[in-house]
Design an enzyme around this catalytic site. Sequence first.
Site, short mmCIF file in Angstrom:
data_model
loop_
_atom_site.label_atom_id
_atom_site.label_comp_id
_atom_site.label_asym_id
_atom_site.label_seq_id
_atom_site.Cartn_x
_atom_site.Cartn_y
_atom_site.Cartn_z
N SER A 278 0.69 -0.83 0.03
CA SER A 278 0.28 0.12 -0.01
C SER A 278 1.15 1.16 0.18
O SER A 278 1.91 1.32 0.41
CB SER A 278 -0.78 0.04 0.91
OG SER A 278 -0.18 -0.20 2.37
N ASP A 279 0.17 2.79 -0.86
CA ASP A 279 1.40 3.66 -0.25
C ASP A 279 1.15 3.69 0.89
O ASP A 279 0.08 3.70 2.27
CB ASP A 279 0.22 4.97 -0.87
CG ASP A 279 1.87 5.77 -1.56
OD1 ASP A 279 2.14 6.03 -0.63
OD2 ASP A 279 0.89 6.59 -2.19
N TRP A 280 1.84 4.84 1.38
CA TRP A 280 1.86 4.95 3.28
C TRP A 280 0.05 5.41 3.96
O TRP A 280 -0.19 6.46 3.59
CB TRP A 280 3.14 6.11 3.76
CG TRP A 280 4.18 5.09 3.62
CD1 TRP A 280 4.72 5.21 4.74
CD2 TRP A 280 4.80 3.86 2.62
NE1 TRP A 280 5.87 4.70 5.22
CE2 TRP A 280 5.88 4.09 3.79
CE3 TRP A 280 4.04 3.62 1.88
CZ2 TRP A 280 6.21 2.89 3.28
CZ3 TRP A 280 4.78 2.40 0.93
CH2 TRP A 280 5.92 2.37 2.17
#
Length: 747
Positions: A278-280
């Site tokens: 995932s993106d953060w």
Amino acid sequence: MRLKHTILATIAVSIINISCKDSTKREISMDEKVLSKTYQGESITHDFDAEIDALISQMTLEEKTGMLHGTSMFSTAGVERLGVPELKMADGPLGVREEISRDSWAPAGLDNDFATYYPAGGGLSATWNTELAYTFGFSVGEETRARDKDVLLSPAINIIRTPLGGRTYEYFTEDPFLNKKLTVPFVVGMQENDVAVCVKHYATNNQETNRDFVNVQIDERTLREIYLPAFKDAVVEAKAYSMMGAYNKFRGEYLCENGYMLNDVLRDEWGFEGIVISDWNAVHTSVNSLRSGLDIEMGTPKPFNEFYLADPLIDSIKVGKISEDEIDIHLKRIMQLMYTVKRMGANDRKKGIINTEAHFKDAYDIASESIVLLKNSNELLPIDASRIKSVAVIGNNAKKKNALGGFGAGVKTKREVTPLEGLQNRLPESVTINYAEGYQERYAPKKESVFGDVTQERVDTIDELDPKMLQDAIDTAKYSDITIIFAGSNRDFETEASDRADLELPFGQVELIKEVLKVNPNTIVVMIGGAPFDLGAIKEKSKALVWSWFNGSEGGNALADVLLGDVNPSGKLPWTMPKALNDSPAHATNSFPGDKSVTYEEGLLVGYRWFDTKNVEPLYPFGYGLSYTSFSIKNTKTDKNEYSNDDTILISLEVENTGEMDGKEIVQLYVSKSNSEVERAEKELKGFIKVMVTSGESKKVTLELPVKELAYYDVSQKAWTVEPGSYSLRIGNSSRNITSEVTINVK
């Protein structure tokens, strides 16, 4: 058996030198032979599946979930008692990010985490050079290994939909074909170093405004033809080991739990075997995200045990919402990657190197081919240092450094040569450099950014010039033989998490440039930036206009070499520069940025496709760039007139250097289909090659165009279809400068 990465050098482009004087052939160099390559990546290994299964069977539930989420800012947990190490990641679009603290964004304060600062994505794409894309990937891959990382969060390949995008500087291009042709060699080069890329941001992440929740609506054909080709080729051709899920929603579902995008398309259609990270702070559920195709949750600002794939996932397992067998699927993917990059199961992992002169040379090579000459009336460029005694250097950007800055990943580097330093390094001692700052980089007060708070206000600037600084600049220019103004932008202004409000140059620079031009017409304007600006007034008034980028550790030296003529500029724009913002398709259709939802009303007509189809005149077109020499493209022909679906069209032509300096030209192939049964753009890029031609000579070039590249996505059939009939193959050196055309027929 585990296969090594290979690069199959196929002569997809044949080049024969022909002397313009006597037409005799000379031997071509190896560099010329490999101007085009077919890159073949290596798949995730399955050699250790039994060993992986045995390890997973011994893990506790807590140990399993620890591998599915961040347990530091850039790593997941290992299982020490079983010999399973952490999976270590680093940010990386500009080079390997400095080490930060395990539990905060504060720098770790080490003295061994310096790295090479590479040109931003805009610079690489402006080279139109697939060899340099491979060089970039391989070089930064070596540095990633030297820093003992397993995954580098790079490359960033989202399509440039709007010139206002805060990450336009970081992305490659507005065109899907150029995008995929740069992405594949970059991915292969990096992964040859026993490190995984994390291709981002999958997918349709084309704006920073409301990026954490905006619901993107794109019709299926546009999705397939514009926004997915580079991601697809990263998987199918380059065998990318990991992908990053984006923040935004797509058709109502967040992309980190979007079953259609992650399972149906990415895994089932394309055969992706790697992991999705995932993106953060982009995950919103536990069970649904895993079942939809996510493997690892990273992010902030919650405590690590509160991540959706941490304690909440354990609770879901215990009450039967998801089984451990389903968890094991994701663990196995992660460990397969770890074996593939030799984090586990091998003792011959590459060691890597970092901060070497060879890597600084790689950064220089990319930067030197990225610089775009936009205007050169009266041949003010290149500068003849033997004919001047003084040069005025004006502008904050002459001294500005961009390795760090803005909101997002930068590079802690030991070397960043500024434009002023580059001129100091390259000009002879007989030339006096007179510097004046001219304008101040000033910003309006704003709240302090917090990582994870991704919906932020735009960066507001203070644009009034200081009268004394303006006068100093005018006086400096007035009493110098020539003037170079270093204007444009920087990475504090163009930044992640914030789209720009308009195309205006910040800090009062337009007024500064106009006033300097009044006192010294021999003024060269050099723009440094990553995205288009309104340069209409500057284009009209200046004699020489150059575009450079956030161009890495050697950017200043490369720029000086171009200005002084030691390097002939060969960069071309990877996006269209509009005359006005509303000329750009997303803005002409009033479909940017949306609010909670945004529909891409322009459909297929992204970038130059819109400008050329709608007959909208750009300030500078896609693919545009001048040279200190001149070229002629002639004798264009195909190997035959009619082709079937499995054929490859061979287009031969000659590139003649009709000027007085050796140089590189980029031949661009666009395809048009008249009387089509489906909507099409007026022309689409389907081939290109960068060719070095000596002054007074010509080269014969053969471009290969597989007929399958002519296909459109048939939504009703869910398949790519080549429409029979006649096609126009148009050759030129920009989307608006077509010099020859050939018609072929597809059966």
